[in-house]
Structure formats: structure tokens, C-alpha cells
Design a protein around this motif. Structure first.
Motif, mmCIF file in Angstrom:
data_model
loop_
_atom_site.group_PDB
_atom_site.id
_atom_site.type_symbol
_atom_site.label_atom_id
_atom_site.label_comp_id
_atom_site.label_asym_id
_atom_site.label_seq_id
_atom_site.Cartn_x
_atom_site.Cartn_y
_atom_site.Cartn_z
ATOM 1 N N THR A 219 0.863 -1.183 0.000
ATOM 2 C CA THR A 219 0.000 0.000 0.000
ATOM 3 C C THR A 219 0.899 1.233 0.000
ATOM 4 O O THR A 219 2.114 1.117 0.160
ATOM 5 N N ARG A 220 0.278 2.397 -0.182
ATOM 6 C CA ARG A 220 1.105 3.613 -0.151
ATOM 7 C C ARG A 220 0.340 4.753 0.496
ATOM 8 O O ARG A 220 -0.896 4.788 0.480
ATOM 9 N N VAL A 221 1.102 5.674 1.047
ATOM 10 C CA VAL A 221 0.533 6.893 1.628
ATOM 11 C C VAL A 221 0.414 7.907 0.495
ATOM 12 O O VAL A 221 1.343 8.090 -0.293
ATOM 13 N N ARG A 222 -0.746 8.534 0.414
ATOM 14 C CA ARG A 222 -1.000 9.507 -0.654
ATOM 15 C C ARG A 222 -1.536 10.802 -0.053
ATOM 16 O O ARG A 222 -2.450 10.773 0.766
ATOM 17 N N HIS A 223 -0.957 11.916 -0.459
ATOM 18 C CA HIS A 223 -1.425 13.235 -0.029
ATOM 19 C C HIS A 223 -2.437 13.731 -1.056
ATOM 20 O O HIS A 223 -2.184 13.660 -2.257
ATOM 21 N N VAL A 224 -3.569 14.212 -0.562
ATOM 22 C CA VAL A 224 -4.663 14.649 -1.438
ATOM 23 C C VAL A 224 -4.997 16.094 -1.100
ATOM 24 O O VAL A 224 -5.369 16.391 0.043
ATOM 25 N N GLN A 225 -4.881 16.969 -2.072
ATOM 26 C CA GLN A 225 -5.167 18.389 -1.829
ATOM 27 C C GLN A 225 -6.666 18.646 -1.726
ATOM 28 O O GLN A 225 -7.467 17.973 -2.389
ATOM 29 N N ALA B 13 -11.947 15.598 -1.479
ATOM 30 C CA ALA B 13 -11.243 16.044 -0.271
ATOM 31 C C ALA B 13 -11.753 17.426 0.106
ATOM 32 O O ALA B 13 -11.705 18.350 -0.693
ATOM 33 N N MET B 14 -12.267 17.558 1.332
ATOM 34 C CA MET B 14 -12.766 18.849 1.812
ATOM 35 C C MET B 14 -11.676 19.632 2.539
ATOM 36 O O MET B 14 -11.847 20.802 2.849
ATOM 37 N N GLU B 15 -10.588 18.952 2.860
ATOM 38 C CA GLU B 15 -9.415 19.559 3.478
ATOM 39 C C GLU B 15 -8.201 18.890 2.847
ATOM 40 O O GLU B 15 -8.338 17.833 2.237
ATOM 41 N N ASP B 16 -7.023 19.486 2.986
ATOM 42 C CA ASP B 16 -5.816 18.759 2.606
ATOM 43 C C ASP B 16 -5.807 17.489 3.445
ATOM 44 O O ASP B 16 -5.995 17.551 4.667
ATOM 45 N N SER B 17 -5.619 16.349 2.796
ATOM 46 C CA SER B 17 -5.806 15.066 3.477
ATOM 47 C C SER B 17 -4.672 14.109 3.155
ATOM 48 O O SER B 17 -3.925 14.299 2.198
ATOM 49 N N VAL B 18 -4.572 13.080 3.978
ATOM 50 C CA VAL B 18 -3.605 12.001 3.744
ATOM 51 C C VAL B 18 -4.369 10.691 3.859
ATOM 52 O O VAL B 18 -5.122 10.478 4.816
#
Length: 193
Positions: free
Chosen positions: A29-35, A99-104
Motif C-alpha cells: 500500500t502507499r501513503v498519498r497526499h490529497v489536496q 477532499a474537503m481539506e488537505d488530506s492524507v
């Protein structure tokens, strides 16, 4: 261990998932940053991943023929988010996740989840419990829309999503409880008198 896996790791250990299976999961799996404002899944797209929200907030919504959006749920921290039915059936999603906020998120490929469930009873149990929670939430939502007044639906929202009324615009809450923003504003103003 990456910071973003911690809450999920706690849940996995509660489900008695052995270290070897957990390590296999982390490797695949991987960690993904979502704006903020990014669509994690869009209506009409195939769904190949499930996501675990480590930080941030997502909304799930349908877009009606006239362009209006209808919020059906929110996924804050320590919650799963995906179009599960579409993922399992190999069909396009019928709703959008934004995404309603910057999310991970932790991005979990469906084939990895399936493989883990096929080879580990503990993973199968873990996923089943997660899906049961989603199903219960869906049933509660249907009941709320059919039987509760707007005021009761708003109160149910506050109970289900503590603190979200401070993070989500009022018009999104209105859409979720099935009233116009004006009606929600009126309802909240009446509480002040």
C-alpha cells in the motif's frame, strides 16, 4: 512505521492480524497526499482502491441531472472511504468522493485487499467488520431520511460526526440532511430564540 499507518495498525492488532500479514499489507500500500478540492474517486470512474483516511476529511456526493450535488456521507480521520460496491463489482462509481481539506490517505489496491482476505482469516474478519460498519451507517442514513424531521436529522448528523459542523460549510450539512441551506439556517436560528 510511518505515522499515517498508526491508527490503522491499532485496529489491525485489535483484529489479531499477525505481524507478517501486517508487514505484507504495508509493503503493498502507499501513503498519498490529497489536496483540498481534489476528487479521490469520480462518478463514472472504475474503482480500483479503497482508502483509509489518516488525516483530513472527504465528502461523498451524487450529482443530480440538474447539476445539484447531494451529499450522502463524510469520511473524517480514521475512517475508510471508497465506492465499495463499484470496487467489488468492477463497475464505475455512481458517486464522487472529494477532499474537503488537505488530506492524507493510505491507498489500498483492491487486488491486495482481496489477496489478503483469501490468505488470512484475520484479514477477512477485519474487512468484514469494516464493511459491516459501512452497511450499518448506510441503513441508519436511510432510516433518518425516511423517518426523522429535519431537526432530528441535524441532531443525528452532530452525533454521527462530532465536531464536523465546525469543519464543513453549512450548505454541505444542509445537503446531507436533505434541506435547503435557507431551511437549515432558519432551523439553527430558531435554536437561538
Amino acid at each position: 512505521m510511518q505515522l499515517h499507518y498508526r491508527s490503522l495498525e491499532k485496529m489491525a492488532h485489535q483484529a489479531s492480524i499477525i505481524d507478517q500479514d501486517w508487514n505484507r499489507f504495508v509493503e503493498q500500500t502507499r501513503v498519498r497526499h490529497v489536496q483540498q478540492g481534489t476528487y479521490l474517486i469520480e462518478t463514472g470512474e472504475p474503482v480500483k482502491h479503497a482508502y483509509f483516511c489518516s488525516e483530513g476529511l472527504f465528502r461523498l456526493f451524487y450529482t443530480l441531472a440538474d447539476g445539484r450535488e447531494y451529499n450522502v456521507g463524510f469520511s473524517p480521520e480514521d475512517d475508510y472511504v471508497t465506492s465499495y460496491g463499484a470496487m467489488v463489482q468492477g463497475k464505475p462509481s455512481t458517486f464522487t468522493i472529494e477532499a474537503m481539506e488537505d488530506s492524507v490517505v493510505i491507498e489500498i489496491p483492491h487486488h491486495v485487499l482481496k489477496e489478503l482476505m483469501d490468505t488470512s482469516h484475520m484479514w477477512e474478519r477485519f474487512v468484514r467488520k469494516s464493511v459491516e460498519r459501512l452497511y450499518i451507517r448506510k441503513e441508519e442514513r436511510e432510516r433518518e431520511l425516511l423517518y426523522l424531521s429535519a431537526r432530528e436529522r441535524y441532531d443525528a448528523f452532530l452525533l454521527k460526526y462530532p465536531g464536523l459542523d465546525k469543519r464543513v460549510a453549512q450548505y454541505h450539512i444542509a445537503s446531507y440532511i436533505g434541506v435547503s441551506p435557507v431551511s437549515l439556517s432558519r432551523l439553527l436560528r430558531s435554536d437561538l430564540h
